[in-house]
Each structure stands twice: as structure tokens, then as C-alpha cells.
Design an enzyme around this catalytic site. Structure first.
Site, PDB file in Angstrom:
ATOM      1  N   TYR A 145      49.452  47.499  38.032  1.00  0.00           N
ATOM      2  CA  TYR A 145      48.653  46.547  37.060  1.00  0.00           C
ATOM      3  C   TYR A 145      48.119  47.216  35.753  1.00  0.00           C
ATOM      4  CZ  TYR A 145      44.197  44.299  36.192  1.00  0.00           C
ATOM      5  OH  TYR A 145      42.904  43.349  35.668  1.00  0.00           O
ATOM      6  N   ASP A 230      43.447  48.568  47.011  1.00  0.00           N
ATOM      7  CA  ASP A 230      42.902  47.366  46.318  1.00  0.00           C
ATOM      8  C   ASP A 230      43.714  46.277  46.972  1.00  0.00           C
ATOM      9  OD1 ASP A 230      42.676  45.111  44.556  1.00  0.00           O
ATOM     10  OD2 ASP A 230      42.615  46.542  42.710  1.00  0.00           O
ATOM     11  N   LYS A 278      41.525  36.112  43.095  1.00  0.00           N
ATOM     12  CA  LYS A 278      42.931  35.629  43.377  1.00  0.00           C
ATOM     13  C   LYS A 278      43.035  34.813  44.537  1.00  0.00           C
ATOM     14  CE  LYS A 278      43.725  38.752  40.228  1.00  0.00           C
ATOM     15  NZ  LYS A 278      44.086  38.068  38.792  1.00  0.00           N
TER      16      LYS A 278
HETATM   17  C1  LIG Z   1      45.349  44.715  41.449  1.00  0.00           C
HETATM   18  C2  LIG Z   1      44.292  44.067  40.518  1.00  0.00           C
HETATM   19  N1  LIG Z   1      42.997  44.833  40.771  1.00  0.00           N
HETATM   20  C3  LIG Z   1      41.755  44.066  40.094  1.00  0.00           C
HETATM   21  C4  LIG Z   1      42.081  43.012  39.471  1.00  0.00           C
HETATM   22  C5  LIG Z   1      40.706  42.581  38.565  1.00  0.00           C
HETATM   23  O1  LIG Z   1      40.459  41.435  39.312  1.00  0.00           O
HETATM   24  P1  LIG Z   1      38.948  40.819  38.921  1.00  0.00           P
HETATM   25  O2  LIG Z   1      39.105  39.688  38.227  1.00  0.00           O
HETATM   26  O3  LIG Z   1      38.205  40.660  40.448  1.00  0.00           O
HETATM   27  O4  LIG Z   1      37.961  41.768  38.382  1.00  0.00           O
HETATM   28  C6  LIG Z   1      43.287  42.542  39.084  1.00  0.00           C
HETATM   29  C7  LIG Z   1      43.530  41.252  38.148  1.00  0.00           C
HETATM   30  O5  LIG Z   1      44.574  40.802  37.891  1.00  0.00           O
HETATM   31  C8  LIG Z   1      44.306  42.765  39.785  1.00  0.00           C
HETATM   32  O6  LIG Z   1      45.743  42.328  39.724  1.00  0.00           O
END
Ligand SMILES: Cc1ncc(COP(=O)(O)O)c(C=O)c1O
Length: 480
Positions: A145, A230, A278
Site C-alpha cells: 500500500y 493489518d 473498508k
Molecule cells: C492496508 C491499508 N492500511 C491502512 C489504510 C488506511 O486506512 P484508514 O482510512 O483507516 O486510515 C489503508 C487505506 O487504504 C490500507 O489500504
């Protein structure tokens, strides 16, 4: 005298990556069916807009909750004054129950081990502050990511060392890739504090097998490290094989006599990150969490969470919504069905354009798409050329693999859940026409022509691309 801090003026935030530049280009010319039908369609944003109607209908049936009432009495003042950084107990309980439900109730989470954060962004950064010193490193499998360069490194000073994965085994982690990354870190004089994985993976849209999770647990045990999993996409798994959380594997190892002593050693070195951005499609609400059985990490992260709390009205609303078990059960399964339908639409649209994607895709809000045959040459320069052409000529913003630190040129992440079905169909039509035109113009390459072009031919292809390649974004022009 320097008036600003180094942090304020450095550019390690990563916002110049094509991942974020694509968003900027989209903002300048966003597609709208009526007002701007030729505009750019946003396919670079992992948003889940497929199940808003379910959330909205729950709100309509429970008007007291958004109206800040309990038993018909206003709780506005109570919520306005609440500021305990431990979070609302009712919300923490509802959140851990929801997390367990997503994992088929095969594992239970203790609300005393959860820390609420402003999204997974804050959860990941907080863990870095808790687990590593500036200049120490975490190993991350590629592709990863793009936001991690910002979230893990920028303010903490922590380094990322890539675990190089490739298409030969669908980008899965291997033992040798893990060890190579560790050796690489040593060569760079970096002390490695842990491994961070996303399961399901962003950008691959795949779940991790028990075997791979076992491999990671063995690795962190041997090397005396942490593992962060994560699991922000855990509720988006729409096809088999199902989702296996690292917490499930830990539980199984604890019950297995042979492994139980070893597992006791690592239990407090495994940390899960979660968020409602998500699975529930609520990135604007900023609700995330760290789950850890390490009391010191939980205590430190709780204190740090003062810098990114979840507002009390959000906690109140979501504790009522997630506490409604009938609703959550239906939501999880219906949302997965809708994601599956969408993913199939995208895969079939891409297929019609002669484009394939990772066949193991069973989760997430995106496909990992193989456009290697459309590259002028097997290079990242050619990948950027293709990306710009697709952005400006076709009017689609997709994310190039290089922005995810992929080691092979030609892969792109394409999102499917942040638009209507009509928009997705239009995007596929545009792409099909583009691939068709490119064939006529001769600017697309088969694998063999990639080889031929890299050895000197392919001038016409280069010419036909040039008009798109050199139309730089205004930011790039300003920089020049
Ligand atoms: C793997 C991953 N971790 C963290 C995040 C960040 O998410 P948040 O909107 O909850 O801060 C994302 C967002 O796309 C993600 O894809």
C-alpha cells in the site's frame, strides 16, 4: 536562521508518488455522467460505496441514534463532554465483537486489549512509535500500500526494507525472500524490529494462507521480532479460500502441545490493525484500532491515542449500529456478495479488452491487473508512459505498480467498489477501445515485441505514445 522544522520541509511524505498524483489529476477533471462525461474516472481509490443503502436504512430505522438520544432522552451533553482516551466501553465491546464475527467467531477479542485510533493510518504509525526507534526497520512484502511510506516512515523516522515478491508465485512471501530482506537490512546497517503484512493484501486483493502465516510466526520467533498484521480488508473476502487471521493461527498453535511454549513467547509480539474504513465503507469517520496482547504496547498506544481520538458521537453511533447483531450479520454477507459481483464485472470487462489479472484475487476493493503486454518495453519508464496514457487519453486513474514498490513493471491496481455499475461499464468500454486503437496503431506490445523493442526496434510505438507521455501534470511543469 531556519524558521521551519526539517519535518515540515522534507519531502519524505510520499505525496509526489504517482498514486497521489493520479488523485490530483482526477480532482481537476472528475468524470460526471451529466456535467463532465469525458472526465477522468477514479479507479485509484479503495473506497467501498456498495453498501451505503444498508447503513442508511439502519439509520432510518434507528433515528434516536443519530439524534443523540437514549431511552428518548438527549445524551448530547454527555457525549459533548466525554473525553476519556480509553474510549467508550460499549463501543470497544461492539467493535471487538464485530471483528470476531468477521473471523467467523473462531477467535475472540478482549476489549481491554484494544486501542482506538483515528483510522488504520494512525494505528500503524502508533505501532511504529511503540515498537521501533528512528533508524530501525520493518520488513514489508512488495507490492505494498503506497500510504505506508507516509504512515510508517514519515514522522517516526522508521525505515521500510522490502521483501521482494514476484509474479512467478502470484507475489506470495517465501522463506528465502524473507531472509534476503533481512540480509539486505543488515547490509544497510539497519536493525529490523519486525515484519508488517496486510492480510488480505492491498494491492493484491488476496488472502494469506495458514502456511504463510506460520512461516511469518516462525520467522519472528527465530529473529526476536514483532509481526503487525493489518487486517483492514478482513470483511471484504468474497471468494474462497476464506480469510484466516493471524490471531486464529496463534490460537491454534497455543492449543497444539508441540508449539504451545514457542507460541507463548510470541503472543505479545503479534499486533493486529483494523479499521472501519473498508469493511463498513466509512473512511470519513476515522475509526481504527490496534489489537495487542502486549500490556505495555496497549498502555503506551492508549496514551498516544490522545493525538488521534475517535470522536464520542462517532463511537456512540457505531456502538449502537455494530451492537445490532442482526444488522451486522446481514451487512457482512450482503456486502461480500456485492463485492463479488463487482469484481466479476471488472474481471470480465478487462478480459474483453484482452487484459488479465491476478487469478488468486478473492478479497479487497480492487484487482491486481497485468498490463505487461501493453508496455513499450519491460521498464518502469514504459509503465509510467502507459499510466499517463491511460490517465489522460483513456480518462481512467489507476495506480501503477511502481507506486506500490512492485519489482516488475506493468502491474496496476484497479479499484471497482467506488463507482456505479454504469461507470464501471463505461470505464471498461474506454479501455477496450484504447487497447483496440493501440493495436491498430501498433503501440501495444506482445511479450515478444517487448523483447524486440528493447533491442532497438519499436520506433513507431514510441512516436505514437509521445504525445501523451509528455503532457505533464501542472505540478511536474511547475517543478521544471
Ligand atoms: C492496508 C491499508 N492500511 C491502512 C489504510 C488506511 O486506512 P484508514 O482510512 O483507516 O486510515 C489503508 C487505506 O487504504 C490500507 O489500504
Amino acid at each position: 536562521m531556519k524558521l521551519l522544522s526539517t519535518k515540515a520541509t522534507c519531502n519524505t511524505h510520499g505525496q509526489d508518488s504517482s498514486y497521489f498524483l493520479g488523485w490530483e489529476e482526477y480532482e481537476k477533471n472528475p468524470y460526471d455522467e451529466v456535467v463532465n462525461p469525458k472526465g477522468i474516472i477514479q479507479m485509484g481509490l479503495a473506497e467501498n460505496q456498495l453498501s451505503f443503502d444498508l447503513l442508511e436504512s439502519w439509520l432510518a430505522k434507528n433515528p434516536d441514534v443519530p439524534g443523540f438520544k437514549r431511552d428518548n432522552k438527549s445524551i448530547f451533553r454527555e457525549l459533548a463532554l466525554f473525553q476519556d482516551y480509553h474510549g467508550l466501553p460499549s463501543f470497544k465491546k461492539a467493535l471487538v465483537d464485530f471483528m470476531a464475527e468477521i473471523r467467523g467467531n473462531k477467535v475472540a477479542f478482549d476489549p481491554n486489549h484494544i486501542v482506538l485510533t483515528a483510522g488504520a493510518t494512525s494505528a500503524n504509525e502508533t505501532l511504529m512509535f511503540c515498537l521501533a526507534e528512528p533508524g530501525e526497520a520493518f520488513l514489508l512484502p512488495t507490492p505494498y500500500y503506497p500510504g505506508f511510506d507516509r504512515d510508517l516512515k514519515w514522522r517516526t523516522g522508521v525505515e521500510i526494507v522490502p521483501i521482494q515478491c514476484n509474479s512467478s508465485n502470484n507475489f506470495q512471501i517465501t522463506k528465502s525472500a524473507l531472509h534476503q530482506a533481512h540480509e539486505q537490512a543488515k547490509k544497510q546497517n539497519l536493525r529490523v524490529k519486525g515484519v508488517l503484512v496486510t492480510n488480505p493484501s492491498n494491492p493484491l486483493g488476496t488472502t494469506m494462507s495458514r502456511g504463510k502465516l506460520d512461516l511469518l510466526l516462525d520467522f519472528i520467533k527465530d529473529k526476536d521480532m514483532h509481526l503487525i498484521s493489518d487486517e483492514i480488508y478482513s470483511g471484504t473476502v468474497f471468494s474462497s479460500p476464506g480469510f484466516v487471521s493471524v490471531m486464529e493461527v496463534l490460537k491454534e498453535r497455543t492449543h497444539n502441545l508441540k508449539d504451545s511454549d514457542d507460541t507463548a513467547q510470541i503472543r505479545d509480539r503479534v499486533h493486529v490493525v483494523y479499521s472501519l474504513s473498508k469493511d463498513l465503507g466509512l473512511p470519513g469517520f476515522r475509526v481504527g484500532a490496534i489489537y495487542s496482547e502486549n500490556d505495555t504496547v496497549v498502555a503506551a498506544a492508549t496514551k498516544m491515542s490522545s493525538f488521534g481520538l475517535v470522536s464520542s458521537q462517532t463511537q456512540y453511533l457505531l456502538s449502537a449500529m455494530l451492537g445490532d447483531k442482526k444488522f451486522t450479520k446481514n451487512y457482512i454477507s450482503e456486502n461480500q456478495k456485492r463485492l463479488k459481483r463487482r469484481q466479476r464485472m471488472l474481471v470480465s470487462g478487462l478480459r474483453k479488452a484482452g487484459i488479465g489479472c491476478l487469478k488468486t484475487n478473492n478479497a479487497g476493493l480492487f484487482c491486481w491487473v497485468d498490463m505487461r503486454h501493453l508496455l513499450r518495453s519491460n521498464t518502469f519508464e514504459a509503465e509510467m508512459e502507459l499510466w499517463k496514457k491511460i490517465l489522460y487519453k483513456v480518462g481512467l486513474n489507476i495506480s501503477p505498480g511502481s507506486s506500490c514498490h512492485c519489482t516488475e513493471p506493468g502491474w496496476f491496481r484497479v479499484c471497482f467498489a467506488n463507482m456505479s455499475e454504469d461507470t464501471l461499464n463505461l470505464a471498461m468500454k474506454r479501455l477496450k477501445a484504447f487497447v483496440g486503437d493501440s493495436r491498430v496503431e501498433g503501440s501495444c506490445s506482445s511479450s515478444s515485441s517487448i523483447r524486440a523493442q528493447s533491442s532497438g526496434s519499436g520506433t513507431s510505438a514510441r512516436k505514437s505514445l509521445s504525445k501523451w507521455v509528455f503532457r505533464l501534470s501542472s505540478r511536474e511543469q511547475e517543478e521544471r
